[in-house]
Design a protein around this motif. Structure first.
Motif, mmCIF file in Angstrom:
data_model
loop_
_atom_site.group_PDB
_atom_site.id
_atom_site.type_symbol
_atom_site.label_atom_id
_atom_site.label_comp_id
_atom_site.label_asym_id
_atom_site.label_seq_id
_atom_site.Cartn_x
_atom_site.Cartn_y
_atom_site.Cartn_z
ATOM 1 N N PHE A 87 0.878 -1.060 0.054
ATOM 2 C CA PHE A 87 0.293 -0.259 -0.205
ATOM 3 C C PHE A 87 0.715 1.369 0.045
ATOM 4 C CE2 PHE A 87 -2.639 3.084 1.505
ATOM 5 C CZ PHE A 87 -3.954 3.719 0.861
ATOM 6 N N TYR A 88 1.803 1.403 0.734
ATOM 7 C CA TYR A 88 2.989 2.140 0.600
ATOM 8 C C TYR A 88 3.491 2.523 -0.447
ATOM 9 C CZ TYR A 88 6.953 5.549 1.629
ATOM 10 O OH TYR A 88 7.476 5.740 1.276
ATOM 11 N N PHE A 89 4.109 1.744 -1.481
ATOM 12 C CA PHE A 89 4.171 1.711 -2.892
ATOM 13 C C PHE A 89 3.027 2.376 -4.225
ATOM 14 C CE2 PHE A 89 8.060 -0.680 -1.894
ATOM 15 C CZ PHE A 89 8.984 0.380 -2.165
ATOM 16 N N PHE A 90 1.882 1.596 -3.678
ATOM 17 C CA PHE A 90 0.974 2.101 -4.361
ATOM 18 C C PHE A 90 0.477 3.380 -4.107
ATOM 19 C CE2 PHE A 90 -3.842 2.654 -4.598
ATOM 20 C CZ PHE A 90 -4.054 2.188 -5.849
ATOM 21 N N ARG A 91 -0.249 3.596 -3.330
ATOM 22 C CA ARG A 91 -0.493 5.329 -2.966
ATOM 23 C C ARG A 91 0.467 5.838 -2.949
ATOM 24 N NH1 ARG A 91 -3.446 7.012 -3.969
ATOM 25 N NH2 ARG A 91 -5.126 5.591 -3.765
ATOM 26 N N TRP A 92 1.875 5.776 -2.132
ATOM 27 C CA TRP A 92 2.443 7.448 -2.312
ATOM 28 C C TRP A 92 2.956 7.284 -3.380
ATOM 29 C CZ3 TRP A 92 0.763 10.058 1.159
ATOM 30 C CH2 TRP A 92 0.298 9.643 2.538
ATOM 31 N N VAL A 93 3.756 6.374 -4.064
ATOM 32 C CA VAL A 93 4.552 6.734 -5.287
ATOM 33 C C VAL A 93 2.833 7.318 -6.193
ATOM 34 C CG1 VAL A 93 5.119 5.755 -7.789
ATOM 35 C CG2 VAL A 93 5.519 4.871 -5.043
ATOM 36 N N ASN A 94 2.213 6.562 -6.218
ATOM 37 C CA ASN A 94 0.563 7.621 -7.076
ATOM 38 C C ASN A 94 0.084 8.835 -6.108
ATOM 39 O OD1 ASN A 94 -0.150 5.709 -9.129
ATOM 40 N ND2 ASN A 94 -1.372 4.782 -7.916
ATOM 41 N N GLY B 292 11.998 8.615 -10.379
ATOM 42 C CA GLY B 292 13.394 8.013 -10.566
ATOM 43 C C GLY B 292 13.781 6.908 -10.332
ATOM 44 N N VAL B 293 13.497 6.419 -9.337
ATOM 45 C CA VAL B 293 13.935 4.651 -8.592
ATOM 46 C C VAL B 293 13.297 4.081 -9.839
ATOM 47 C CG1 VAL B 293 13.342 3.265 -7.264
ATOM 48 C CG2 VAL B 293 14.163 5.929 -6.872
ATOM 49 N N ALA B 294 11.829 4.020 -10.082
ATOM 50 C CA ALA B 294 11.219 3.203 -11.385
ATOM 51 C C ALA B 294 10.421 3.586 -11.965
ATOM 52 C CB ALA B 294 11.224 1.871 -11.048
ATOM 53 N N ARG B 295 9.574 3.747 -13.097
ATOM 54 C CA ARG B 295 8.800 4.141 -13.760
ATOM 55 C C ARG B 295 7.464 3.757 -13.474
ATOM 56 N NH1 ARG B 295 12.411 2.468 -18.180
ATOM 57 N NH2 ARG B 295 11.084 1.382 -19.325
ATOM 58 N N HIS B 296 7.959 2.652 -12.805
ATOM 59 C CA HIS B 296 5.981 2.049 -12.680
ATOM 60 C C HIS B 296 5.859 1.139 -10.729
ATOM 61 C CE1 HIS B 296 3.746 3.230 -15.899
ATOM 62 N NE2 HIS B 296 4.704 2.003 -16.462
ATOM 63 N N LEU B 297 6.890 2.326 -10.604
ATOM 64 C CA LEU B 297 7.111 1.324 -8.881
ATOM 65 C C LEU B 297 5.311 1.182 -7.960
ATOM 66 C CD1 LEU B 297 9.332 2.746 -6.592
ATOM 67 C CD2 LEU B 297 8.773 0.521 -7.064
ATOM 68 N N ASN B 298 4.342 2.294 -8.637
ATOM 69 C CA ASN B 298 3.018 1.684 -8.071
ATOM 70 C C ASN B 298 2.570 1.504 -8.962
ATOM 71 O OD1 ASN B 298 3.148 3.334 -10.464
ATOM 72 N ND2 ASN B 298 1.216 4.244 -10.913
ATOM 73 N N TYR B 299 2.390 0.517 -9.968
ATOM 74 C CA TYR B 299 2.463 -1.073 -10.129
ATOM 75 C C TYR B 299 3.028 -2.592 -9.411
ATOM 76 C CZ TYR B 299 -0.013 1.244 -14.497
ATOM 77 O OH TYR B 299 -0.201 2.054 -15.473
ATOM 78 N N THR B 300 4.617 -1.469 -9.347
ATOM 79 C CA THR B 300 4.612 -3.044 -8.232
ATOM 80 C C THR B 300 3.572 -3.191 -6.647
ATOM 81 O OG1 THR B 300 6.891 -2.110 -8.914
ATOM 82 C CG2 THR B 300 6.523 -3.560 -6.676
ATOM 83 N N GLY B 301 3.390 -2.421 -6.234
ATOM 84 C CA GLY B 301 2.764 -2.022 -5.204
ATOM 85 C C GLY B 301 1.554 -2.664 -4.887
ATOM 86 N N ASP B 302 0.761 -2.072 -6.872
ATOM 87 C CA ASP B 302 -0.627 -2.786 -6.661
ATOM 88 C C ASP B 302 -0.553 -4.492 -6.585
ATOM 89 O OD1 ASP B 302 -3.363 -2.325 -7.382
ATOM 90 O OD2 ASP B 302 -3.036 -1.686 -9.129
ATOM 91 N N MET B 303 0.429 -4.271 -8.066
ATOM 92 C CA MET B 303 0.560 -5.538 -7.896
ATOM 93 C C MET B 303 0.587 -6.291 -6.632
ATOM 94 S SD MET B 303 2.729 -6.353 -11.297
ATOM 95 C CE MET B 303 3.965 -5.312 -12.020
ATOM 96 N N ASP C 42 -1.459 -5.571 -15.358
ATOM 97 C CA ASP C 42 -1.120 -3.949 -15.234
ATOM 98 C C ASP C 42 0.405 -4.233 -16.356
ATOM 99 O OD1 ASP C 42 -1.400 -2.637 -12.923
ATOM 100 O OD2 ASP C 42 -0.773 -3.781 -10.952
ATOM 101 N N LEU C 43 1.473 -5.862 -16.305
ATOM 102 C CA LEU C 43 1.979 -6.031 -17.118
ATOM 103 C C LEU C 43 1.844 -5.138 -18.784
ATOM 104 C CD1 LEU C 43 3.787 -9.046 -15.851
ATOM 105 C CD2 LEU C 43 4.565 -7.413 -15.772
ATOM 106 N N HIS C 44 0.550 -6.136 -18.790
ATOM 107 C CA HIS C 44 -0.174 -5.775 -20.755
ATOM 108 C C HIS C 44 0.084 -3.489 -20.533
ATOM 109 C CE1 HIS C 44 -3.206 -4.591 -22.916
ATOM 110 N NE2 HIS C 44 -2.237 -5.303 -23.853
ATOM 111 N N ARG C 45 -0.898 -3.674 -19.095
ATOM 112 C CA ARG C 45 -1.016 -2.322 -19.617
ATOM 113 C C ARG C 45 0.404 -1.147 -19.307
ATOM 114 N NH1 ARG C 45 -3.850 0.060 -14.115
ATOM 115 N NH2 ARG C 45 -5.613 -0.721 -15.469
ATOM 116 N N CYS C 46 1.313 -1.758 -18.211
ATOM 117 C CA CYS C 46 2.574 -1.034 -18.757
ATOM 118 C C CYS C 46 3.014 -1.245 -20.099
ATOM 119 C CB CYS C 46 3.191 -2.085 -17.820
ATOM 120 S SG CYS C 46 5.376 -1.203 -17.358
ATOM 121 N N TRP C 47 3.072 -2.752 -20.796
ATOM 122 C CA TRP C 47 3.372 -2.439 -21.913
ATOM 123 C C TRP C 47 2.337 -1.155 -23.237
ATOM 124 C CZ3 TRP C 47 0.597 -4.367 -26.563
ATOM 125 C CH2 TRP C 47 1.121 -4.622 -27.487
#
Length: 464
Positions: A342-349, A390-401, A429-434
């Motif tokens: 939840f930390y990555f999902f919410r705070w990255v967004n 600046g760490v990764a392009r989709h850390l919000n997706y990482t948290g979501d997954m 999320d993988l397909h959405r990222c692509w």
């Protein structure tokens, strides 16, 4: 005097260039597009009719097979024929549409539309769209959420509303919503045609039916896409969970810790969504996607009727005649993973949203104590390269997954069925990222390639 005469000319030239750019963007939307996504015309035809069957299959596995996935007895034509005949029999037995189910669902749907229309809310501008315009949105989801829960509690207390009513009518309601999704998408087709709002059309009926016809269909100021995305399906998902928990209590005299965790996780997720409702306006679904069967079915049927399957499984899959029990140590482990996801999902967004809101208006705005860095694209868009972005392009997706798998853990490991959500959401999320990468590459060109070099990792730093 010469300075004064040159400035208006310069401003007029800039405005003229801007208008020409906007007209070019609008003209681009009217060009035919290649039917290349989701498997093209045949892939979208298959998805349109296969996904409702997938929900029936998962539901029947829960309801009639103790949470174990139904499968053909043999990998043969005869085996699959028997499988689908059995599945159809289960649909006839427990998911045939009824007038009661239709009344429940459409009362619910139009009640939510009523709240969206009449309750007060903040007026917020959406992201810039092709042509340079920005739509106004009334955001009253937080109020609608609590108003809905309060009214349901009142009706239950005063009129003795049976709390199991949604579970008891799950199958028939599912079929009602499936049929409504097909009909509503056809309505969107005629609506877009009458209002001359069709864009990016391929000429293939089922491809366009799946992808959509108009980007932001509205009836007056009522935005149909935002409403379906944010109202009837999300809250119904939570209420289905509660109804299933009530059924467990009716059968066993208690609600298991596993069921409590699942209900609490989903309740928190949806409540957080409404608390940060403005963030939805910067998502791909609102900005880029057209409104067709993909989103209609996803919002109205897929979300509420599959996202509740962990709770459904915990009701139907018993051990020695009792609901699944988990230890306090296992609960602590699940909660720790939940907090991380939840930390990555919410705070990255949140970091992205705050950047967009403050970068041009707040000179003192910082990220992690430093002035934010970004790439200013030729289109004028700013691509953030500071903080988590600046760490990764989709850390919000990482948290979501991570959250999607954590929600399955209370079900333990007797069956793959409750883990469908984790499998599905990771694939999504993988397909959405692509898709997002290809869209941004097309939109920003060299600027996106530069961004990818500065931020090379997608989900996990130094890994992927």
């Amino acid at each position: 005097m010469s300075t004064r005469t040159r400035t208006p000319n310069k401003e007029a030239s800039t405005e003229s260039e801007k208008n020409a750019k906007n007209l070019a963007e609008l003209a681009e939307l009217q060009k035919p597009v290649k039917a290349a996504e989701f498997g093209g015309p045949f892939g979208t035809f298959f998805l349109t009719f296969a996904l409702p069957v997938v929900i029936y299959w998962l539901w029947a596995s829960m309801e009639y097979n103790h949470g174990y996935l139904l499968r053909p007895s043999t990998f043969s034509v005869a085996g699959f024929k028997q499988f689908f005949e059995e599945l159809y029999a289960f649909v006839r037995l427990g998911a045939w549409p009824t007038w009661k189910a239709a009344f429940i669902y459409f009362t619910w749907f139009f009640f939510q539309a009523f709240l969206q229309a009449v309750l007060p809310g903040r007026i917020v501008l959406g992201a810039p769209l092709p042509g340079g315009y920005r739509l106004k949105y009334k955001l009253n989801g937080w109020l609608s959420w609590w108003m809905t829960l309060s009214i349901i509690a009142f009706v239950w207390f005063v009129f003795d509303l049976p709390l199991t009513i949604l579970y008891d009518n799950y199958g028939p309601m599912l079929t009602v919503v499936n049929l409504f999704s097909f009909a509503f998408t056809l309505f969107l087709k005629f609506h877009a045609k009458l209002k001359n709002e069709e864009e990016r059309m391929s000429g293939w009926f089922f491809y366009d039916y799946w992808m959509g016809f108009a980007r932001n269909p509205r009836i007056g100021d009522f935005d149909l896409k935002l409403f379906c995305e944010a109202r009837p399906g999300l809250i119904l998902w939570v209420l289905l969970n509660f109804s299933i928990a009530a059924k467990q209590y009716a059968l066993y005299g208690f609600v298991s810790y596993s069921t409590m965790l699942v209900c609490a996780f989903h309740f928190w997720y949806v409540a957080d969504y409404y608390y940060h409702e403005e963030y939805i306006l910067t998502t791909m679904d609102i900005i880029t996607e057209k409104f067709g069967f993909m989103l209609v079915f996803g919002d109205l049927a897929w979300v509420p009727f599959t996202y509740c399957f962990q709770a459904y499984y915990l009701l139907k899959h018993t051990i020695n005649g009792q609901p699944i029990q988990i230890s306090f140590y296992y609960i602590a482990f699940i909660l720790a993973l939940k907090a991380l996801g939840f930390y990555f999902f919410r705070w990255v967004n949140s970091q992205k949203h705050e950047f967009r809101r403050n970068v041009d208006s707040n000179p003192s705005y910082t990220i992690w104590g430093k002035k934010p860095t970004y790439i200013l694209t030729k289109r004028g868009t700013k691509l953030l390269t500071s903080g988590w972005w600046g760490v990764a392009r989709h850390l919000n997706y990482t948290g979501d997954m991570l959250l999607s798998w954590v929600w399955c853990l209370p079900c333990k490991f007797d069956s793959l069925a409750p883990y469908f959500y984790g499998i599905y959401f990771t694939s999504l999320d993988l397909h959405r990222c692509w898709r997002d990468h290809n869209e941004c590459l097309k939109k920003y060109g060299e600027d996106w390639e530069k961004y990818c070099k500065i931020v090379p990792y997608v989900f996990i730093p130094y890994v992927f």
